[in-house]
Design a protein around this motif. Sequence first.
Motif, PDB file in Angstrom:
ATOM      1  N   GLU A 140      11.253  -4.330  39.683  1.00  0.00           N
ATOM      2  CA  GLU A 140      11.884  -3.364  40.308  1.00  0.00           C
ATOM      3  C   GLU A 140      13.172  -3.007  39.897  1.00  0.00           C
ATOM      4  N   GLN A 141      13.861  -3.602  39.790  1.00  0.00           N
ATOM      5  CA  GLN A 141      15.372  -3.713  39.329  1.00  0.00           C
ATOM      6  C   GLN A 141      15.286  -3.202  37.898  1.00  0.00           C
ATOM      7  N   PHE A 142      14.575  -3.819  37.151  1.00  0.00           N
ATOM      8  CA  PHE A 142      14.506  -3.523  35.782  1.00  0.00           C
ATOM      9  C   PHE A 142      14.010  -2.300  35.556  1.00  0.00           C
ATOM     10  N   LEU A 143      13.070  -1.771  36.315  1.00  0.00           N
ATOM     11  CA  LEU A 143      12.467  -0.451  35.999  1.00  0.00           C
ATOM     12  C   LEU A 143      13.391   0.683  36.543  1.00  0.00           C
ATOM     13  N   ALA A 144      14.311   0.392  37.478  1.00  0.00           N
ATOM     14  CA  ALA A 144      15.192   1.384  37.914  1.00  0.00           C
ATOM     15  C   ALA A 144      16.180   1.663  36.899  1.00  0.00           C
ATOM     16  N   TYR A 204      10.036  -6.943  29.423  1.00  0.00           N
ATOM     17  CA  TYR A 204       9.119  -5.658  29.547  1.00  0.00           C
ATOM     18  C   TYR A 204       8.668  -5.530  31.058  1.00  0.00           C
ATOM     19  N   VAL A 205       8.455  -4.133  31.439  1.00  0.00           N
ATOM     20  CA  VAL A 205       7.499  -4.020  32.781  1.00  0.00           C
ATOM     21  C   VAL A 205       6.716  -2.776  32.170  1.00  0.00           C
ATOM     22  N   SER A 206       5.241  -2.978  32.779  1.00  0.00           N
ATOM     23  CA  SER A 206       4.579  -1.796  32.721  1.00  0.00           C
ATOM     24  C   SER A 206       4.232  -1.825  34.009  1.00  0.00           C
ATOM     25  N   VAL A 207       3.732  -0.639  34.298  1.00  0.00           N
ATOM     26  CA  VAL A 207       3.400  -0.190  35.776  1.00  0.00           C
ATOM     27  C   VAL A 207       2.249   1.117  35.444  1.00  0.00           C
TER      28      VAL A 207
END
Length: 141
Positions: A9-13, A78-81
């Motif tokens: 969540e922090q990375f996506l922010a 990476y982050v995928s959502v």
Amino acid sequence: MALTREEREQFLAEPHIAAFAVDGGPGRAPLTVPIWYQYAPGGEIWIMTGLDSRKYQRIKAAGRFSLMVDRTEPTIRYVSVEGPVTDTIPATIDKLREISARYLPAGKVDAYVEFASKSHGEQVIIHMRPEKWVSSDLGSL
């Protein structure tokens, strides 16, 4: 290694430019383009796009979309959502300013907002509730 909920969540922010993807429609590959987005941990994601854009038409048809953000320094992460659309509202100058300030140097925001508000046509804000997450930090391979 998979990220914890807090890490992802922090990375996506952080202000990454996302790869946006949505069903491209019959006989088409997914529509995938770079996009600015806004997110705060624990909340919903929102993007802004043109009311007459192919992106918006495909989002309306699919009812959901995905974003993927990544980096290569200092580690490969990476982050995928993906998730369902929860709301679509008309864009405002304040929201245009907010998202522009996330990505542009402070001295460039006013000029960009003026340009975009005059030349991008009517815009909408689309909210998405993160539902499915995939994330990893591969270290510094």
